[in-house]
Design a protein around this motif. Structure first.
Motif, PDB file in Angstrom:
ATOM      1  N   ASP A  68       0.823  -1.202   0.000  1.00 13.83           N
ATOM      2  CA  ASP A  68       0.000   0.000   0.000  1.00 13.83           C
ATOM      3  C   ASP A  68       0.864   1.260   0.000  1.00 13.83           C
ATOM      4  O   ASP A  68       0.861   2.066   0.941  1.00 13.83           O
ATOM      5  N   TYR A  69       1.573   1.430  -1.101  1.00 11.97           N
ATOM      6  CA  TYR A  69       2.415   2.608  -1.290  1.00 11.97           C
ATOM      7  C   TYR A  69       1.575   3.815  -1.668  1.00 11.97           C
ATOM      8  O   TYR A  69       1.938   4.950  -1.377  1.00 11.97           O
ATOM      9  N   VAL A  70       0.447   3.566  -2.348  1.00 14.02           N
ATOM     10  CA  VAL A  70      -0.482   4.615  -2.769  1.00 14.02           C
ATOM     11  C   VAL A  70      -1.868   4.250  -2.238  1.00 14.02           C
ATOM     12  O   VAL A  70      -2.044   3.212  -1.600  1.00 14.02           O
ATOM     13  N   ASN A  99      -3.362  -4.234  -1.474  1.00  9.46           N
ATOM     14  CA  ASN A  99      -4.578  -4.152  -2.272  1.00  9.46           C
ATOM     15  C   ASN A  99      -4.745  -2.790  -2.943  1.00  9.46           C
ATOM     16  O   ASN A  99      -5.239  -2.695  -4.079  1.00  9.46           O
ATOM     17  N   HIS A 100      -4.310  -1.709  -2.287  1.00 11.89           N
ATOM     18  CA  HIS A 100      -4.434  -0.384  -2.891  1.00 11.89           C
ATOM     19  C   HIS A 100      -3.457  -0.181  -4.048  1.00 11.89           C
ATOM     20  O   HIS A 100      -3.666   0.717  -4.874  1.00 11.89           O
ATOM     21  N   ASP A 101      -2.442  -1.001  -4.110  1.00 15.31           N
ATOM     22  CA  ASP A 101      -1.488  -0.926  -5.225  1.00 15.31           C
ATOM     23  C   ASP A 101      -2.018  -1.620  -6.473  1.00 15.31           C
ATOM     24  O   ASP A 101      -1.334  -1.667  -7.501  1.00 15.31           O
ATOM     25  N   LEU A 102      -3.224  -2.154  -6.391  1.00 14.00           N
ATOM     26  CA  LEU A 102      -3.838  -2.880  -7.509  1.00 14.00           C
ATOM     27  C   LEU A 102      -5.153  -2.234  -7.907  1.00 14.00           C
ATOM     28  O   LEU A 102      -5.975  -2.845  -8.595  1.00 14.00           O
ATOM     29  N   TYR A 103      -5.359  -0.984  -7.509  1.00 10.07           N
ATOM     30  CA  TYR A 103      -6.656  -0.321  -7.634  1.00 10.07           C
ATOM     31  C   TYR A 103      -7.117  -0.213  -9.089  1.00 10.07           C
ATOM     32  O   TYR A 103      -8.276  -0.460  -9.405  1.00 10.07           O
ATOM     33  N   PHE A 104      -6.203   0.157  -9.972  1.00  9.35           N
ATOM     34  CA  PHE A 104      -6.505   0.238 -11.398  1.00  9.35           C
ATOM     35  C   PHE A 104      -5.758  -0.856 -12.145  1.00  9.35           C
ATOM     36  O   PHE A 104      -4.811  -1.449 -11.616  1.00  9.35           O
ATOM     37  N   THR A 110       2.787  -0.119 -12.917  1.00  4.13           N
ATOM     38  CA  THR A 110       3.351   1.202 -12.619  1.00  4.13           C
ATOM     39  C   THR A 110       4.169   1.179 -11.334  1.00  4.13           C
ATOM     40  O   THR A 110       5.302   1.685 -11.280  1.00  4.13           O
ATOM     41  N   ILE A 111       3.628   0.574 -10.309  1.00  3.29           N
ATOM     42  CA  ILE A 111       4.291   0.584  -9.006  1.00  3.29           C
ATOM     43  C   ILE A 111       5.505  -0.333  -8.989  1.00  3.29           C
ATOM     44  O   ILE A 111       6.561   0.035  -8.452  1.00  3.29           O
ATOM     45  N   ILE A 112       5.399  -1.497  -9.590  1.00  2.32           N
ATOM     46  CA  ILE A 112       6.559  -2.399  -9.636  1.00  2.32           C
ATOM     47  C   ILE A 112       7.707  -1.754 -10.397  1.00  2.32           C
ATOM     48  O   ILE A 112       8.870  -1.801  -9.961  1.00  2.32           O
ATOM     49  N   ARG A 144      -6.227  -9.941  -2.187  1.00  2.00           N
ATOM     50  CA  ARG A 144      -7.310  -9.399  -2.990  1.00  2.00           C
ATOM     51  C   ARG A 144      -7.047  -9.513  -4.484  1.00  2.00           C
ATOM     52  O   ARG A 144      -7.955  -9.280  -5.298  1.00  2.00           O
ATOM     53  N   SER A 145      -5.841  -9.859  -4.875  1.00  2.00           N
ATOM     54  CA  SER A 145      -5.530 -10.028  -6.299  1.00  2.00           C
ATOM     55  C   SER A 145      -6.035 -11.361  -6.830  1.00  2.00           C
ATOM     56  O   SER A 145      -6.056 -11.597  -8.032  1.00  2.00           O
ATOM     57  N   TYR A 146      -6.396 -12.250  -5.904  1.00  2.00           N
ATOM     58  CA  TYR A 146      -6.823 -13.624  -6.225  1.00  2.00           C
ATOM     59  C   TYR A 146      -5.691 -14.435  -6.855  1.00  2.00           C
ATOM     60  O   TYR A 146      -5.924 -15.451  -7.494  1.00  2.00           O
ATOM     61  N   GLN A 147      -4.454 -13.969  -6.664  1.00  2.00           N
ATOM     62  CA  GLN A 147      -3.290 -14.715  -7.144  1.00  2.00           C
ATOM     63  C   GLN A 147      -2.399 -15.184  -5.997  1.00  2.00           C
ATOM     64  O   GLN A 147      -1.322 -15.730  -6.234  1.00  2.00           O
TER      65      GLN A 147
END
Length: 276
Positions: A68-70, A99-104, A110-112, A144-147
Motif C-alpha cells: 500500500d504505497y499509494v 490491495n491499494h497498489d492494484l486499484y486500477f 506502474t508501481i513495480i 485481494r488479487s486472487y493470485q
C-alpha cells in the motif's frame, strides 16, 4: 491536521527466535515499513522523512516493505520513490504489493516499475535469498488479487531453511499455517486506526457485535458495509501473534485512511533475529 489524525512516529522493537538460523545471521536487524498511502493527503512529508531517517539510523541488514504505497491513483509512486531511494540497508530492500497498489488495471505495473527503478526487489509469489541459502524471504501476491498462491511457492523451499514471509493482508496467516513460517510480516489494518484505551481497536470490537445487528442498521454504521471484505481477523490487527505454529507481526503502517487515527501511532518495526 496530520498530527491530530496520525500521531507521532513510534519505533517498535521485537526479538524473534528462529530455529535452524545460521550462527552467521544471529543478531540480524530487519526494518519493516508498511502502508504509506502516499497521495498528498494521508502521509505528511515530515513523517515520511522522519521514518526514512530513523530507518537509516538503525543501520538495518535488510529492509522489508509490506504494501500500500499509494491509495488509489498510482501516479504518486513516482514522487514517493524520490524519498524511498534514500533508504539504506546492507542486504537490500524487498517488497510486496498491497490491495491499494492494484486499484486500477495499470497500478501493479506502474508501481513495480517505479520501485524496481530504485533497486527495490518486488516479490509476487516469489522467493529471494539476500543472505545466500541460509534464509529465504518469500513475498506473496496480495490476497485481494486472487493470485495469492502459497501451495505453488512454499514447497520450493528446503524444509530446513528458515523463512520470513511478506504478505500484505494478515488474513493469509490462516492459510499459511499449513507451512513453516518462522515470521510473517503484514500490514493492511493500520492497527485498527481508532483505539479505545483499555478496550482496543474499534473494528475489533465491531467485529464481535456486528453479527447481532440487523443488516439494514449495520449498513449505516462505520465499517458496516465492507467489514468482512476488508479484513476478517481483527484480533490480529497489530503486533505479534501466534497462528498455529507460526508467528505473524502486523505493522500499524505510516499512512492513514478515513476516518483517521486515534491512539494508534504510525510505526517503524525493528526486528532482531536470534538463533535458538
Amino acid at each position: 491536521m496530520h498530527k491530530l489524525l496520525t500521531g507521532r512516529l513510534k519505533l517498535e522493537q521485537l526479538t524473534v527466535p528462529i530455529a535452524n538460523l545460521s550462527p552467521s545471521l544471529n543478531g540480524t536487524k530487519i526494518v519493516q515499513l508498511s502502508d504509506f498511502h502516499y497521495d498528498n493527503l494521508r502521509l505528511s512529508e515530515t513523517l515520511l522523512e522522519e521514518a526514512i531517517a530513523k530507518t537509516n539510523q538503525i543501520q538495518p541488514d535488510l529492509i522489508l516493505l509490506t504494501g500500500d504505497y499509494v491509495t488509489t491513483d498510482p501516479t504518486p509512486i513516482h514522487k514517493l520513490i524520490l524519498q524511498l531511494k534514500h533508504l539504506k540497508s546492507r542486504f537490500g530492500i524487498y517488497a510486496v504489493l498491497g490491495n491499494h497498489d492494484l486499484y486500477f488495471s495499470h497500478s501493479k505495473t506502474t508501481i513495480i516499475r517505479a520501485l524496481t527503478s530504485i533497486g527495490i526487489h518486488v516479490l509476487w509469489n516469489q522467493i529471494a535469498y539476500p543472505f545466500g541459502s541460509k534464509l529465504a524471504i518469500v513475498g506473496f501476491a496480495d490476497l485481494r488479487s486472487y493470485q495469492f498462491n502459497p501451495s505453488a511457492v512454499m514447497p520450493q523451499i528446503d524444509p530446513q531453511i528458515p523463512r520470513l514471509v511478506l504478505s500484505h493482508n494478515p488474513d493469509t496467516a490462516e492459510e499459511l499455517q499449513f507451512w513453516r513460517v518462522d515470521l510473517q510480516l503484514s500490514g493492511h489494518t493500520h492497527g485498527g486506526q481508532i483505539i479505545i484505551p483499555k478496550i482496543g481497536p474499534i473494528p475489533a470490537l465491531l467485529a464481535k457485535i456486528y453479527p447481532f445487528i440487523p443488516q439494514p442498521i449495520r449498513q449505516k454504521l462505520p465499517y458496516g458495509k465492507k467489514k468482512y471484505r476488508v479484513f476478517q481477523h481483527w484480533e490480529w490487527s497489530q503486533g505479534l501473534h501466534q497462528v498455529g505454529k507460526n508467528l505473524i507481526y502486523v505493522n500499524r503502517g505510516l499512512g492513514t485512511y478515513p476516518p483517521g487515527r486515534l491512539f494508534c501511532r504510525p510505526e517503524i518495526t525493528v526486528i532482531k533475529l536470534v538463533s535458538t
